[in-house]
Design a protein around this motif. Structure first.
Motif, mmCIF file in Angstrom:
data_model
loop_
_atom_site.group_PDB
_atom_site.id
_atom_site.type_symbol
_atom_site.label_atom_id
_atom_site.label_comp_id
_atom_site.label_asym_id
_atom_site.label_seq_id
_atom_site.Cartn_x
_atom_site.Cartn_y
_atom_site.Cartn_z
ATOM 1 N N SER A 66 0.833 -1.207 0.000
ATOM 2 C CA SER A 66 0.000 0.000 0.000
ATOM 3 C C SER A 66 0.870 1.260 0.000
ATOM 4 O O SER A 66 0.600 2.224 -0.709
ATOM 5 N N LEU A 67 1.971 1.232 0.741
ATOM 6 C CA LEU A 67 2.844 2.410 0.795
ATOM 7 C C LEU A 67 3.581 2.597 -0.540
ATOM 8 O O LEU A 67 3.686 3.714 -1.053
ATOM 9 N N ARG A 68 4.049 1.483 -1.104
ATOM 10 C CA ARG A 68 4.730 1.546 -2.404
ATOM 11 C C ARG A 68 3.793 2.156 -3.457
ATOM 12 O O ARG A 68 4.189 3.020 -4.244
ATOM 13 N N ALA A 69 2.531 1.697 -3.446
ATOM 14 C CA ALA A 69 1.553 2.189 -4.432
ATOM 15 C C ALA A 69 1.297 3.685 -4.234
ATOM 16 O O ALA A 69 1.177 4.439 -5.208
ATOM 17 N N ALA A 70 1.236 4.133 -2.975
ATOM 18 C CA ALA A 70 0.987 5.560 -2.710
ATOM 19 C C ALA A 70 2.138 6.410 -3.242
ATOM 20 O O ALA A 70 1.925 7.463 -3.850
ATOM 21 N N PHE A 71 3.385 5.962 -3.029
ATOM 22 C CA PHE A 71 4.543 6.716 -3.548
ATOM 23 C C PHE A 71 4.532 6.719 -5.082
ATOM 24 O O PHE A 71 4.815 7.744 -5.709
ATOM 25 N N ALA A 72 4.208 5.559 -5.668
ATOM 26 C CA ALA A 72 4.229 5.471 -7.135
ATOM 27 C C ALA A 72 3.196 6.442 -7.722
ATOM 28 O O ALA A 72 3.483 7.183 -8.665
ATOM 29 N N ARG A 73 2.001 6.451 -7.153
ATOM 30 C CA ARG A 73 0.940 7.320 -7.662
ATOM 31 C C ARG A 73 1.305 8.801 -7.439
ATOM 32 O O ARG A 73 1.109 9.635 -8.329
ATOM 33 N N ALA A 74 1.869 9.099 -6.274
ATOM 34 C CA ALA A 74 2.261 10.482 -5.988
ATOM 35 C C ALA A 74 3.300 10.946 -7.014
ATOM 36 O O ALA A 74 3.250 12.077 -7.506
ATOM 37 N N GLY A 75 4.235 10.065 -7.353
ATOM 38 C CA GLY A 75 5.272 10.406 -8.336
ATOM 39 C C GLY A 75 4.671 10.655 -9.716
ATOM 40 O O GLY A 75 5.060 11.599 -10.408
ATOM 41 N N ARG A 76 3.719 9.810 -10.102
ATOM 42 C CA ARG A 76 3.078 9.982 -11.421
ATOM 43 C C ARG A 76 2.307 11.299 -11.472
ATOM 44 O O ARG A 76 2.333 12.012 -12.472
ATOM 45 N N GLU A 77 1.632 11.636 -10.367
ATOM 46 C CA GLU A 77 0.740 12.799 -10.390
ATOM 47 C C GLU A 77 1.452 14.125 -10.105
ATOM 48 O O GLU A 77 1.040 15.169 -10.599
#
Ligand SMILES: NC(=O)c1ccc[n+]([C@@H]2O[C@H](COP(=O)([O-])OP(=O)(O)OC[C@H]3O[C@@H](n4cnc5c(N)ncnc54)[C@H](OP(=O)(O)O)[C@@H]3O)[C@@H](O)[C@H]2O)c1
Length: 256
Positions: A66-77
């Motif tokens: 869940s944390l990895r996904a949050a960082f990945a999405r934050a980076g994309r956005e």
């Protein structure tokens, strides 16, 4: 302080207390802030104060995926991350004889391993070769000295101080600094829960419990979340380029 305008920060435990004060202080400096925490509604309420700059990203620091996904999405956005504040934490208390393996594991998981995960995914989300970055952990005076009835919390926060020392040295030539702030008792929901736990034992009133905790500080008062946030802002500013591996006590002199 030179401008932090336009940088992207990720703050964990950002919905309340110290994390919310840090997120708002960064946003006031023009930073785009990704707000991590488990309760979406709490994050959304905070983000509504400054929708251009504060962005909810529900995730659990004890859940790696869940944390990895949050960082990945934050980076994309919002682009590469340059400031990471590992603030999420919890403080369960019990006499050592009642500190069972479940509570021990839970305290290490959220306070220490959660910080490790946040730094790990945070570093991966930074731009390679950018030559500038900030990792800040919100540890505690419990990372620098012992308190009764919170052995697991103290062990975890001491671990955070050790992590910051080691990683600060390891990254010393990269332009990325790694530091901790160590607040004393601070006026937040966590403190309120600690006071309620003491009162529930039936030996102290609310006022007496608060006075007992406040007396830990030579200043005889609680710390305000904004005071911790200002220390974090300074550690994020370019004037602190030479400061790494440190644990800054924001405690009215309770530790040094
Ligand atoms: N208040 C004090 O006296 C004091 C003193 C020294 C150090 N600290 C440290 O300061 C930090 C912030 O605490 P606070 O006092 O501001 O208390 P708080 O208001 O309870 O903040 C803790 C935040 O962490 C989040 N959180 C908890 N578990 C999480 C998880 N597994 N994943 C993601 N987020 C999680 C909570 O939101 P959700 O429940 O929505 O996830 C909450 O917003 C903690 O690390 C604490 O140990 C506090």
């Amino acid at each position: 302080m030179a401008s932090l305008e336009g940088r992207h920060a990720v703050v964990t435990g950002a919905g309340t207390g110290i994390g919310a004060a840090i997120a708002e202080a960064l946003a006031d400096e023009g930073v785009r802030v990704t707000l991590v925490g488990r309760r979406r509604d709490v994050l959304e309420r905070l983000a509504a104060r400054s929708p251009e700059r504060l962005h909810p990203a529900p995730a659990d620091v004890t859940d790696d995926a869940s944390l990895r996904a949050a960082f990945a999405r934050a980076g994309r956005e919002r682009g590469p991350v340059s400031i990471v504040v590992a603030n999420a934490g919890a403080a369960a208390s019990a006499p050592f004889s009642r500190l069972d393996p479940g509570m021990w594991a839970e305290m290490l998981e959220v306070n220490l391993t959660g910080c490790y995960r946040t730094f790990r995914h945070g570093l991966a989300a930074m731009e390679r070769g950018a030559g500038w970055g900030r990792l800040v952990a919100v540890a505690s005076t419990a990372g620098l000295k012992g308190y009764p009835y919170v052995a697991a919390y103290c062990a975890a926060k001491h671990g955070v101080v050790g992590l910051v020392r080691a990683l600060g040295v390891e990254l010393a030539r990269t332009g990325i600094t790694v530091n901790a702030v160590c607040p004393g008792f601070t006026e937040t929901p966590l403190l309120e829960r600690s006071v309620r736990t003491i009162v529930a034992q039936g030996t102290m009133s609310d006022e007496e419990a608060r006075a007992a905790l406040a007396s830990d500080s030579p200043m005889g008062r609680f710390i305000e979340p904004g005071e911790v946030a200002r220390a974090v802002l300074w550690l994020c500013g370019p004037g602190s380029d030479a400061v790494t591996g440190q644990s800054v006590s924001v405690s009215g002199g309770a530790t040094w």
